[in-house]
Design a protein around this motif. Structure first.
Motif, PDB file in Angstrom:
ATOM      1  N   MET A   4       0.736  -1.171   0.040  1.00 29.78           N
ATOM      2  CA  MET A   4       0.064  -0.163  -0.017  1.00 29.78           C
ATOM      3  C   MET A   4       0.900   1.237   0.123  1.00 29.78           C
ATOM      4  SD  MET A   4      -3.123   0.516  -0.294  1.00 29.78           S
ATOM      5  CE  MET A   4      -3.600   2.130  -0.792  1.00 29.78           C
ATOM      6  N   GLU A  49      -8.365  -2.566   6.398  1.00 31.17           N
ATOM      7  CA  GLU A  49      -7.475  -1.681   5.536  1.00 31.17           C
ATOM      8  C   GLU A  49      -7.137  -0.231   6.156  1.00 31.17           C
ATOM      9  OE1 GLU A  49     -10.015  -3.575   4.752  1.00 31.17           O
ATOM     10  OE2 GLU A  49      -9.407  -4.485   3.040  1.00 31.17           O
ATOM     11  N   ILE A  60      -3.476   1.337   6.014  1.00 32.67           N
ATOM     12  CA  ILE A  60      -3.311   2.559   5.193  1.00 32.67           C
ATOM     13  C   ILE A  60      -2.710   3.434   6.206  1.00 32.67           C
ATOM     14  CG2 ILE A  60      -5.425   3.838   5.730  1.00 32.67           C
ATOM     15  CD1 ILE A  60      -3.286   4.144   2.499  1.00 32.67           C
ATOM     16  N   VAL A  99      -8.604   8.134   1.403  1.00 33.35           N
ATOM     17  CA  VAL A  99      -9.034   6.713   1.417  1.00 33.35           C
ATOM     18  C   VAL A  99     -10.209   6.453   1.935  1.00 33.35           C
ATOM     19  CG1 VAL A  99      -8.136   4.237   1.907  1.00 33.35           C
ATOM     20  CG2 VAL A  99      -6.400   5.891   1.291  1.00 33.35           C
ATOM     21  N   VAL A 146      -8.942   6.301  -3.084  1.00 32.32           N
ATOM     22  CA  VAL A 146      -8.810   5.015  -2.750  1.00 32.32           C
ATOM     23  C   VAL A 146      -9.865   4.368  -2.460  1.00 32.32           C
ATOM     24  CG1 VAL A 146      -7.143   2.526  -2.407  1.00 32.32           C
ATOM     25  CG2 VAL A 146      -6.400   5.059  -3.076  1.00 32.32           C
ATOM     26  N   VAL A 188     -12.161   1.162  -0.777  1.00 35.06           N
ATOM     27  CA  VAL A 188     -12.139  -0.092  -0.182  1.00 35.06           C
ATOM     28  C   VAL A 188     -13.633  -0.928  -0.546  1.00 35.06           C
ATOM     29  CG1 VAL A 188     -12.167  -1.513   2.013  1.00 35.06           C
ATOM     30  CG2 VAL A 188     -10.373   0.283   1.616  1.00 35.06           C
ATOM     31  N   TRP A 217     -10.105   1.426  -6.956  1.00 34.58           N
ATOM     32  CA  TRP A 217     -10.364   0.207  -5.879  1.00 34.58           C
ATOM     33  C   TRP A 217      -9.191  -0.077  -5.308  1.00 34.58           C
ATOM     34  CZ3 TRP A 217     -15.135  -0.657  -4.210  1.00 34.58           C
ATOM     35  CH2 TRP A 217     -16.161  -0.206  -5.261  1.00 34.58           C
ATOM     36  N   TRP A 218      -9.161  -0.269  -4.032  1.00 35.50           N
ATOM     37  CA  TRP A 218      -8.137  -0.591  -3.123  1.00 35.50           C
ATOM     38  C   TRP A 218      -7.507  -2.103  -3.854  1.00 35.50           C
ATOM     39  CZ3 TRP A 218      -6.035   0.669   2.079  1.00 35.50           C
ATOM     40  CH2 TRP A 218      -5.374  -0.078   2.494  1.00 35.50           C
ATOM     41  N   HIS A 219      -8.554  -2.961  -3.689  1.00 34.34           N
ATOM     42  CA  HIS A 219      -7.889  -4.387  -4.354  1.00 34.34           C
ATOM     43  C   HIS A 219      -7.409  -4.398  -5.415  1.00 34.34           C
ATOM     44  CE1 HIS A 219     -12.276  -4.289  -5.579  1.00 34.34           C
ATOM     45  NE2 HIS A 219     -11.787  -4.757  -6.730  1.00 34.34           N
TER      46      HIS A 219
END
Ligand code: 6R9
Length: 663
Positions: free
Chosen positions: A132, A156, A160, A196, A228, A230, A246-248
């Motif tokens: 990350m 997450e 982060i 985020v 970003v 999640v 997207w985070w993923h």
């Protein structure tokens, strides 16, 4: 007797004393009161030597400091471990990979749905954090840049924050219960570069969309270039091309590796900003720096919670508040402990969720808030009794004064009359716990936070600066610097000085009232400024008032806290309407919705009393003292004290009559 009076009365009369349990042989906290007193003495005789030793023992430094402390509390300007270099993520992760804790659970995450559990070992967390951090770097985030975080309690969130510290970016978490407007003003104030967030928050069985709030805020935050997201709720959301990722997807993108060399930070580099309510104007961005904050979070975690390698430790706070920062994340992970993180609420699906989780993970140390205790107390003892709580060995409380009744219930029904209950007094600004028992040393008095930790020079002062006598109420103050203290209000040095160092020159003023009894125990009485504390959530009356007056029908508003059995305080608003507007239940509901939207659900007034006039001094200042009394149901004439400075004393009678509807 009103609720507030009976609370104070019961605290004044509290004489019970509970001996601490015998210290376990391997305790890392004080073994006896004599040992605590010896540490305290050392810390006052030689503060620099004392803290240098703590910092050396607990923290891994890239370079040792040149000077332990450089402090001018009048200016104020305080620097700890000057010239020292370190990285927070290395302290919380990398060093545990090398010291035998690589495969140990760092975080045990319990999602809101029972079957959602994720366990991160130190190794796994390290990998995610480094990836990350590389994502942030790719987005152009570097040392000193601000990253805003608006997330529910998902793993997450921990990842982060640690990722920011790895590259020296400054994180600023905004509690996910805040509104779009609150998020916007915080992101604007700190000029965040990245946000985020998540698609939704899962709460009490519901999926509550979060991204729309972020979108609304982002529309007026040009500094934020990337967002970003999640995936948590799986709900349909808007993703803005070029801005949202997207985070993923970001974390698994080509070129994103788990190799991210840590940035070596100066001890006094800013580590985080956390906004907190003040008595005037907009929320303040409390600034904490790297070396002092981490040392203090880790050391207080050891003293107060006696954290050891085998322990499962659970702090039920949200990482959106300082308690979650210091005692879910940084303190425990710096010590290499196992920290439980919970996404849900205490009452859903049943009022035994907390006890069921304690049983499920065999929690040893449990840290929660008085408001939680009071609400669970109302549900009766069958709920805790359904579960095996025998793994518990230490209980903690934070956020507001814990009334003796709640303390006793916690002690008897959760602690089975054998466990110490440590009541911990501290603030966003203090970075970590300041006044608290040491669990195996301090004899406990229900309702008292007991004594200051080593290194903390706490006192109770009169208005004129002299020290109050035993049991005389006054201003709680801290007379010497400590490593975890705030170093500023982001972008506003004047406000830093004025808010915290102006009542008594060169002394930190937390704006809390307290008395110290004949044994030197502190009894915190609550805030002296215009801040209210609802279920441990701190809010400025000014913020809620400004939200109310922003409504087109409102002329003026005054907000106070009214005593509340479960929440500690509840929000009571006096509202004057513009002429020609008629008071109605519909308008009341509309005003509530309006405040929810402006600030967030936690700021919604429980009572709204329409009033033609407010009690004002001739110079135009609202006399909140009177409004607080009315909201507390203390409405005999002598309750109001001197009202001679009021421009129109008759408004008081009108307000009292109007309040009968609620009280
Ligand atoms: C950690 C946290 C700070 C204010 C503080 C005080 C109240 C917190 C308390 C307590 C009595 C305790 N407070 N803990 N009062 N006894 N054990 O809560 O930080 O959100 O900044 O609130 O909360 O009034 O000044 P924060």
């Amino acid at each position: 007797m009103s609720g507030e009076d009976s609370k104070i009365e019961s605290m004044m009369q509290e004489k019970r004393l509970f001996a601490p349990p015998p210290a376990p042989a391997d305790t890392v906290s004080a073994k006896s009161m004599a040992e605590y007193e010896e540490w305290y003495r050392q810390s006052m005789d030689d503060p620099e030597g004392f803290w240098a030793q703590r910092a050396e023992e607990l923290i891994q430094w890239d370079k040792k400091w040149d000077q332990v402390l450089e402090a001018d509390m009048v200016k104020p300007e305080v620097k700890w471990f000057k010239g020292g270099k370190l990285n927070v993520s290395v302290n919380c992760l990398d060093r545990h990979l090398a010291n035998g804790r690589r495969n140990k659970a760092a975080l045990i995450w319990q999602g809101e749905p029972e079957e959602d559990v994720r366990v991160y070992t130190y190794q796994m967390l390290h990998t995610e954090v480094c990836r990350m951090a590389n994502v942030l770097k790719k987005m152009g985030v570097g040392k000193g840049d601000r990253v805003a975080v608006y997330l529910p309690m998902v793993p997450e969130l921990a990842i982060i924050l640690l990722a920011c510290t790895r590259i020296g970016a400054i994180h600023s978490v905004v509690f996910a219960g805040f509104s779009a407007a609150s998020l916007k003003s915080r992101m604007q104030d700190c000029e965040a570069k990245v946000l985020v967030t998540a698609d939704a928050v899962l709460r009490a069985g519901k999926t509550i969309p979060l991204k729309p709030n972020a979108d609304e805020a982002l529309a007026e935050c040009p500094s934020v270039q990337n967002c970003v997201v999640v995936k948590r709720g799986g709900n349909e959301i808007n993703m803005q091309q070029g801005r949202d990722t997207w985070w993923h997807e970001a974390i698994t993108a080509d070129g994103i590796t788990a190799d991210c060399p840590p940035e070596s930070m100066d001890a006094e580099d800013t580590m985080l900003i956390l906004y907190t309510s003040g008595s005037t104007g907009k929320p303040k961005g409390v600034v904490h720096t790297t070396g002092g904050y981490l040392t203090y979070a880790a050391q207080t975690c050891r003293w107060v919670f006696d954290l050891k390698d085998d322990d499962v430790y659970w702090c039920t706070a949200d990482i959106g508040w300082i308690t979650g920062h210091s005692y879910i994340l940084y303190g425990p992970l710096a010590l290499g402990a196992t920290s439980v993180m919970f996404e849900g609420v205490p009452s859903w699906p049943k009022p035994d969720r907390f006890w069921q989780i304690c049983d499920k993970f065999k929690v040893n140390i449990f840290y929660t808030a008085p408001t939680v205790i009071r609400s669970l107390m109302r549900e009766g003892t069958d709920w805790p009794n359904k579960h095996d709580l025998s793994s518990l060995r230490l209980l903690g409380s934070v956020g507001e004064p814990i009334n003796p009744e709640a303390w006793m219930w916690y002690h008897e029904h959760i602690g089975k009359s054998r466990l110490p209950v440590v009541d911990t007094w501290w603030q966003t600004e203090t970075g970590g716990i300041m006044i608290s028992a040491m669990p195996y040393a301090t004899p406990l008095k229900p309702g008292s936070a007991t004594k200051p930790l080593p290194g903390i020079d706490a006192a109770v002062l009169r208005e004129d600066g002299s020290e109050a006598a035993a049991n005389e109420g006054g201003h709680l103050v801290i007379r010497r610097p400590w490593p975890g203290m705030l170093r500023g209000v982001f972008g506003d040095p004047e406000r830093y000085k004025k808010t915290y160092f102006s009542r008594y020159e060169g002394i930190y003023d937390p704006e809390d009232g307290s008395r110290k009894d004949e044994d030197g125990y502190f009894w915190i009485m609550g805030r002296l400024d215009d801040v209210i504390n609802v279920s441990g959530h701190r809010m400025g009356t000014a913020e809620i008032e400004s939200a109310l007056v922003a409504h087109k029908d409102v002329a003026e508003a005054a907000v106070v806290g009214a005593p509340h059995e479960v929440k500690g305080q509840t929000i009571y608003a006096y509202v004057s309407l513009k002429s020609g507007v008629n008071p109605s239940d519909e308008l009341r509901a509309a005003l509530r919705t309006h405040v929810r939207k402006e600030i967030g659900p936690i700021a919604t007034p429980e009572f709204i009393q329409f009033a033609d006039g407010l009690p004002k001094t001739r110079s135009g200042k609202i006399m909140r003292r009177i409004l607080r009394k009315i909201a507390a149901g203390q409405t005999e004439e002598h309750d109001f004290g001197d009202t001679s400075t009021l421009a129109d004393p008759s408004v008081v009678d009108t307000l009292v009559a109007g309040s009968k509807e609620f009280i």
